[in-house]
Design a protein around this motif. Structure first.
Motif, short mmCIF file in Angstrom:
data_model
loop_
_atom_site.label_atom_id
_atom_site.label_comp_id
_atom_site.label_asym_id
_atom_site.label_seq_id
_atom_site.Cartn_x
_atom_site.Cartn_y
_atom_site.Cartn_z
N ALA A 170 0.87 -1.18 0.00
CA ALA A 170 0.00 0.00 0.00
C ALA A 170 0.90 1.23 0.00
O ALA A 170 1.84 1.33 0.80
CB ALA A 170 -0.90 0.00 1.23
N VAL A 171 0.64 2.16 -0.90
CA VAL A 171 1.46 3.36 -1.04
C VAL A 171 0.58 4.57 -0.76
O VAL A 171 -0.46 4.74 -1.40
CB VAL A 171 2.06 3.46 -2.46
CG1 VAL A 171 3.00 4.65 -2.55
CG2 VAL A 171 2.78 2.17 -2.84
N LYS A 172 0.99 5.39 0.21
CA LYS A 172 0.22 6.59 0.57
C LYS A 172 1.08 7.82 0.37
O LYS A 172 2.21 7.89 0.85
CB LYS A 172 -0.24 6.49 2.03
CG LYS A 172 -1.06 7.71 2.47
CD LYS A 172 -1.77 7.49 3.80
CE LYS A 172 -0.84 7.52 4.98
NZ LYS A 172 -1.58 7.54 6.26
N GLU A 173 0.52 8.78 -0.33
CA GLU A 173 1.23 10.01 -0.64
C GLU A 173 0.90 11.07 0.41
O GLU A 173 -0.27 11.39 0.64
CB GLU A 173 0.78 10.50 -2.03
CG GLU A 173 1.84 11.20 -2.84
CD GLU A 173 1.39 11.36 -4.29
OE1 GLU A 173 2.24 11.21 -5.18
OE2 GLU A 173 0.19 11.63 -4.53
N LEU A 174 1.93 11.63 1.03
CA LEU A 174 1.75 12.69 2.03
C LEU A 174 3.05 13.44 2.21
O LEU A 174 4.09 13.05 1.68
CB LEU A 174 1.24 12.14 3.35
CG LEU A 174 2.14 11.26 4.23
CD1 LEU A 174 1.48 11.07 5.59
CD2 LEU A 174 2.44 9.91 3.62
N ALA A 175 3.02 14.53 2.99
CA ALA A 175 4.21 15.35 3.19
C ALA A 175 5.30 14.57 3.92
O ALA A 175 5.03 13.58 4.60
CB ALA A 175 3.85 16.62 3.96
N GLU A 176 6.54 15.04 3.79
CA GLU A 176 7.68 14.29 4.31
C GLU A 176 7.62 14.09 5.82
O GLU A 176 7.81 12.97 6.32
CB GLU A 176 8.98 15.01 3.94
CG GLU A 176 10.23 14.30 4.47
CD GLU A 176 11.51 14.99 4.04
OE1 GLU A 176 12.55 14.74 4.68
OE2 GLU A 176 11.48 15.78 3.07
N ARG A 177 7.37 15.17 6.58
CA ARG A 177 7.41 15.04 8.04
C ARG A 177 6.37 14.06 8.56
O ARG A 177 6.70 13.16 9.33
CB ARG A 177 7.26 16.41 8.69
CG ARG A 177 7.32 16.35 10.21
CD ARG A 177 7.30 17.73 10.84
NE ARG A 177 8.51 18.48 10.52
CZ ARG A 177 8.73 19.71 10.94
NH1 ARG A 177 7.81 20.34 11.67
NH2 ARG A 177 9.87 20.33 10.63
N PRO A 178 5.07 14.18 8.17
CA PRO A 178 4.10 13.19 8.66
C PRO A 178 4.37 11.78 8.14
O PRO A 178 4.07 10.80 8.83
CB PRO A 178 2.75 13.72 8.15
CG PRO A 178 3.07 14.72 7.11
CD PRO A 178 4.41 15.28 7.45
N ALA A 179 4.97 11.66 6.95
CA ALA A 179 5.30 10.32 6.43
C ALA A 179 6.34 9.65 7.32
O ALA A 179 6.20 8.47 7.69
CB ALA A 179 5.81 10.43 5.00
#
Length: 411
Positions: free
Chosen positions: A56-65
């Protein structure tokens, strides 16, 4: 900035490099994707194939990732049912060099579905109750571990049925926080968020015509919280039992059974003050106990008998020096079960004279003896032990039972 991959194991980066990270997730070609049901999400999420893995791949900002990646690793270390974090990719750019959002990669939980998709199908009431109980177990386990979820919902929870057991798994930890211990206020706030989110999603499904008419969205969300409260109370109230007073432990197990839960794991810690007991609950399918007892011991019984015998086996195993759940060097359950049959079950059954057994088989006799011990221990408010129960059963119960079976003759 160059593409960077932070992975849990060294083999994962090589597999992941085959995927088109230069494209936004929304633009990934179908050839890379796996069509699996997804819940609703504030982020773009896709299932893809990387080697033999479905991810599963989720796209989000670097810090929350990065933060969610570390939280999922923490949950894995403390044994909480959650998806397995594989990697975080940062520094993504498209073909023109424009920056793309980071992605969090987790392993797809094989055989699982989002809770939301489960309610889009027709289910029996018994199945719905087991789904409810499994979600309550997950919330209790998270809170016992000090994890405040902050966004429990049907879309953020996966359901999986494995060997008759019903289990819920956390998917999205983005809003979560891990603490040494949660206050009552933190738990109540998290639980209230869960109730609102769950009822809201069910209302959404109801409005679209996808929800079964028998499901009341508001009542369902409220009942999950009620189940949580009863389970939390039973698991967290502090009790220290005098050494050897296993009757009191059995009473706790029965209360869990009455609430609809079984014992997945039990640990007994000995101290100068007495024995303290920790339980891990689970939710199981109909017939699970028969299959489990048959697999472990070879005993073929009715479902209620099997549940009772498994409870006794679990209690006995927890007292053995080589019982250590999760320790690969400890004795396997099958080995301990064989020892229980040899050292406890068979000698106890053989203590009942064959001429008094009638048509009862060994498993039925042992079940009857356990019930008689429970009855006598409740009367005495102390554990009387199997030997005393057997003697009393032979002296007072079996003669009466056999007398009642004698045919009566007319004068």
């Amino acid at each position: 900035m160059a593409l960077q991959i932070s992975a849990t194991r060294p083999e994962h980066p090589a597999l992941l490099l085959e995927l088109p990270w230069h494209l936004p997730l929304e633009e990934w070609p179908e050839a890379y994707l796996v069509p699996l049901p997804r819940g609703i999400s504030r982020h773009v999420v896709r299932y893809a194939r990387a080697g033999d893995e479905v991810i599963a791949v989720k796209e989000l900002a670097e810090r929350p990732a990065l933060r969610e990646y570390e939280l999922l690793r923490d949950l894995d270390r403390i044994g909480i049912p959650a998806v397995d974090p594989l990697a975080v990719l940062t520094g993504r750019t498209d073909d023109d060099g424009s920056p793309l959002e980071s992605v969090l990669v987790t392993r797809h939980l094989r055989g699982s579905q989002p809770y939301r998709s489960m309610f889009e199908t027709t289910m029996r009431p018994a199945t719905m109750h087991r789904l409810m109980d499994a979600l309550a177990v997950l919330l209790v386990r998270l809170h016992l571990a000090g994890f405040a979820w902050g966004d429990c919902s049907l879309s953020n929870t996966l359901f999986r049925r494995d060997a008759g057991a019903y289990a819920a798994y956390l998917v999205d930890a983005e809003t979560g926080d891990l603490h040494p211990r949660l206050s009552d206020g933190q738990r109540e706030y998290d639980l209230d968020l869960a109730r609102v989110n769950i009822s809201g999603e069910l209302l959404d499904l109801e409005a679209s015509g996808a929800l079964h008419p028998s499901v009341d969205p508001i009542e369902f969300g409220t009942e999950i919280c009620a189940r949580y409260g009863r389970l939390w109370e039973e698991l967290t109230r502090t009790s220290v039992y005098p050494a050897g007073k296993y009757h009191y432990i059995e009473r706790r197990i029965r209360r869990l059974n009455d609430l609809g839960f079984d014992v997945a794991e039990m640990q007994i810690k000995h101290s100068a003050d007495g024995d303290s007991v920790t339980f891990v609950p689970k939710v199981v399918d109909a017939g699970h106990h028969q299959r489990q007892l048959l697999r472990l011991t070879g005993l073929d019984t009715e479902e209620n008998q099997a549940r009772r015998l498994l409870n006794d086996l679990e209690s006995w195993m927890a007292t053995q020096d080589d019982y250590a759940p999760g320790d690969p060097l400890a004795a396997r359950p099958e080995v301990l079960a064989h020892r229980w049959v040899r050292d406890v079950f068979r000698p106890t059954v053989r203590a009942v004279p064959p001429e008094l057994r009638g048509a009862m088989d060994a498993a039925e006799i042992y079940h009857e003896l356990l019930e008689h011990r429970w009855y006598l221990s409740e009367q005495a408010q102390a554990d009387i032990g199997l030997d005393t129960a057997v003697a009393d059963y032979i002296a007072h119960i079996l003669p009466t039972a056999r007398e009642s079976l004698r045919p009566t003759t007319a004068d």
